[in-house]
Design a protein around this motif. Structure first.
Motif, PDB file in Angstrom:
ATOM      1  N   LEU A  93       0.817  -1.208   0.000  1.00  0.00           N
ATOM      2  CA  LEU A  93       0.000   0.000   0.000  1.00  0.00           C
ATOM      3  C   LEU A  93       0.856   1.266   0.000  1.00  0.00           C
ATOM      4  CD1 LEU A  93      -2.847  -1.037   2.470  1.00  0.00           C
ATOM      5  CD2 LEU A  93      -3.002  -0.731  -0.005  1.00  0.00           C
ATOM      6  N   ARG A  99      -6.160   1.776  -3.449  1.00  0.00           N
ATOM      7  CA  ARG A  99      -6.513   0.387  -3.173  1.00  0.00           C
ATOM      8  C   ARG A  99      -7.353  -0.228  -4.292  1.00  0.00           C
ATOM      9  NH1 ARG A  99      -7.196  -0.273   3.347  1.00  0.00           N
ATOM     10  NH2 ARG A  99      -5.379   0.965   3.901  1.00  0.00           N
ATOM     11  N   PHE A 247     -12.159  -3.188   0.762  1.00  0.00           N
ATOM     12  CA  PHE A 247     -10.717  -2.931   0.767  1.00  0.00           C
ATOM     13  C   PHE A 247     -10.439  -1.430   0.901  1.00  0.00           C
ATOM     14  CE2 PHE A 247      -6.533  -3.300  -1.699  1.00  0.00           C
ATOM     15  CZ  PHE A 247      -5.850  -3.684  -0.575  1.00  0.00           C
ATOM     16  N   THR A 248     -11.237  -0.617   0.221  1.00  0.00           N
ATOM     17  CA  THR A 248     -10.986   0.825   0.256  1.00  0.00           C
ATOM     18  C   THR A 248     -11.441   1.459   1.565  1.00  0.00           C
ATOM     19  OG1 THR A 248     -13.121   1.206  -0.846  1.00  0.00           O
ATOM     20  CG2 THR A 248     -11.169   1.055  -2.239  1.00  0.00           C
TER      21      THR A 248
END
Length: 252
Positions: A93, A99, A247-248
């Motif tokens: 990341l 993402r 995920f975000t």
């Protein structure tokens, strides 16, 4: 809408990073090799034990494709969750803060690799299985109706089930839990549904690949080959989209 050049460049860079990570793991190559070898071995065994030509010989020699779904799905799950268990996700990341872009790159690289391996697996299994058929049985040929389609869709099915595993990994982010859900949906769920709701079994991924994609002619009570492929695509798309949204919103 056309993506900005900067976005395309970042996607290309993220994809290159994901490809380096995927190919650098020995487990990736062992899993892919086991998928190909297992499918070919099972195809030879099933072909050699075929007694007559009354059934769908194409489906017989492609029987080894279905067990390979377990390995590809597990690889898909671990491709996502392995970064969390190892802590590598922080470095990933840091390199790719976006993402959604990162997950898209993972899906593109993993999907491309598993599609290539899936098609190679299907063609090798078909070739080996037909060669193992007893001499009295005429082997199926790619030029016969529905045979080439069955081989091609079997390979595509492997890739889609792998992407389904990748999506589950993005949703759950815990290896053991994601693997349990994957096995339950793809394998155990089929057995339970067969006992409780037989009419729904045809929508289970394992049944779709074995009974809809890897056949030269559709049987009654099963999904048509193209419908089965669409359902697998939907499974993969839904989990990837859900995984992308979660995920975000989560911290690494």
């Amino acid at each position: 809408m056309i993506a900005e050049p900067g976005t395309l460049r970042r996607f290309a860079q993220a994809s290159r990073m994901e490809w380096i990570k995927l190919r650098s793991l020995r487990s990736t190559w062992w899993t892919l090799a086991a998928t190909v070898a297992g499918a070919t071995g099972i195809a030879v065994a099933v072909g050699a034990k075929t007694k007559d030509a009354s059934g769908d010989l194409t489906n017989n020699v492609l029987a080894g494709v279905a067990p390979g779904l377990l390995l590809i799905g597990v690889l898909g799950v671990l491709t996502m969750t392995g970064e969390y268990s190892s802590g590598m996700i922080r470095a990933t990341l840091a390199a790719v803060p976006g993402r959604s872009l990162l997950l898209a790159a993972k899906a593109a690289v993993f999907g491309g690799v598993t599609l290539a391996v899936g098609e190679a697996t299907a063609f090798l299994a078909f070739t080996a299985g037909r060669a193992a058929l007893p001499g009295r049985i005429p082997p199926p040929a790619l030029g016969q109706p529905g045979v080439l389609r069955a081989v091609l869709l079997s390979g595509a099915g492997i890739a889609l089930v792998g992407l389904f595993g990748l999506g589950l990994g993005a949703v759950i982010r815990h290896s053991a839990a994601a693997l349990a859900v994957y096995a339950g949906v793809v394998f155990v769920g089929g057995e339970l549904l067969f006992a409780l709701a037989p009419s729904v079994v045809r929508y289970v991924p394992l049944a779709i690949v074995g009974d809809s994609l890897a056949v030269s002619r559709a049987e009654a009570g099963t999904l048509s080959p193209w419908t089965g492929l669409a359902v697998l695509f939907l499974y993969a798309a839904v989990t990837l989209v859900a995984g992308g949204r979660l995920f975000t919103r989560r911290d690494a």
